[in-house]
Design a protein around this motif. Structure first.
Motif, short mmCIF file in Angstrom:
data_model
loop_
_atom_site.label_atom_id
_atom_site.label_comp_id
_atom_site.label_asym_id
_atom_site.label_seq_id
_atom_site.Cartn_x
_atom_site.Cartn_y
_atom_site.Cartn_z
N ILE A 10 0.81 -1.21 0.00
CA ILE A 10 0.00 0.00 0.00
C ILE A 10 0.84 1.27 0.00
O ILE A 10 0.33 2.34 -0.27
CB ILE A 10 -0.98 0.02 1.20
N THR A 62 -2.15 4.26 0.52
CA THR A 62 -3.52 3.85 0.30
C THR A 62 -4.20 3.81 1.66
O THR A 62 -3.62 3.32 2.62
CB THR A 62 -3.60 2.45 -0.33
N SER A 63 -5.41 4.35 1.75
CA SER A 63 -6.13 4.31 3.01
C SER A 63 -7.61 4.04 2.76
O SER A 63 -8.12 4.37 1.69
CB SER A 63 -5.95 5.62 3.78
N ASN A 64 -8.26 3.44 3.72
CA ASN A 64 -9.69 3.17 3.62
C ASN A 64 -10.49 4.35 4.14
O ASN A 64 -10.10 5.00 5.10
CB ASN A 64 -10.06 1.93 4.43
N THR A 79 -11.62 4.13 -1.01
CA THR A 79 -10.21 4.29 -0.70
C THR A 79 -9.71 5.65 -1.15
O THR A 79 -10.22 6.24 -2.11
CB THR A 79 -9.34 3.21 -1.37
N ARG A 81 -6.21 7.12 -2.49
CA ARG A 81 -4.93 6.64 -3.03
C ARG A 81 -4.10 7.83 -3.50
O ARG A 81 -4.60 8.75 -4.14
CB ARG A 81 -5.16 5.72 -4.22
N TYR A 118 -15.28 1.25 -3.79
CA TYR A 118 -14.75 -0.11 -3.63
C TYR A 118 -14.78 -0.92 -4.93
O TYR A 118 -14.25 -2.01 -4.99
CB TYR A 118 -15.48 -0.85 -2.51
#
Length: 152
Positions: A10, A62-64, A79, A81, A118
């Motif tokens: 990530i 990368t993060s949710n 996400t 990015r 997603y």
């Protein structure tokens, strides 16, 4: 030393594996280099405490987004990015035994950040321009008990 492989991490902000190929060599106690992808560097050590470094590197994150974020008056989850390709120069000053002060500056040659759902469909592109940057920090290194000097 040759390094060949692939990484899916990530830290690059990408959905696919990245090939890694690099050649690393220590010329003498003062000079070392690493040529390859996604990271290339050359380092010059001035005595025991001072290191200068030039680099070109791929980086990102990368993060949710678990809680809905409002974009165009709709709530999205997905996400965040970010991917950048950096070139720059750095200086490291080692003090005490394991502490290192660092100053790094450079320029982002490629810079992209976006929100995706997603299904990997783009929801929003931040349209970030390339720019210069400065990073100042403090590092702590755990004691290395080996007698071998690292290649880089």
């Amino acid at each position: 030393m040759w390094t060949v492989g692939a990484v899916y991490d990530i830290q690059y902000g990408l959905y696919h594996p990245i090939p890694i190929i690099a050649y690393t060599k220590r010329i003498n106690d003062a000079w070392a280099y690493k040529i390859g992808a996604p990271d290339s560097r050359v380092k010059w050590s001035l005595g025991e405490n001072h290191d200068f470094e030039g680099f070109a590197s791929l980086t990102g994150f990368t993060s949710n987004i678990n809680d809905g974020i409002e974009v165009y008056k709709e709530d999205y989850t997905g996400t965040l990015r970010q991917t950048s390709f950096l070139i720059g120069l750095g200086y490291n000053f080692t003090f005490w035994d394991n502490f290192k002060a660092t100053v790094t500056g450079g320029y982002t040659v490629y810079n992209r950040m976006q929100i995706q759902d997603y299904n990997n469909d783009e929801v929003y592109d931040f349209e970030m321009s390339n720019s210069s940057y400065l990073n100042v920090g403090l590092k702590y290194s755990f004691k290395n008990n080996s007698k071998v000097k690292s290649l880089y």
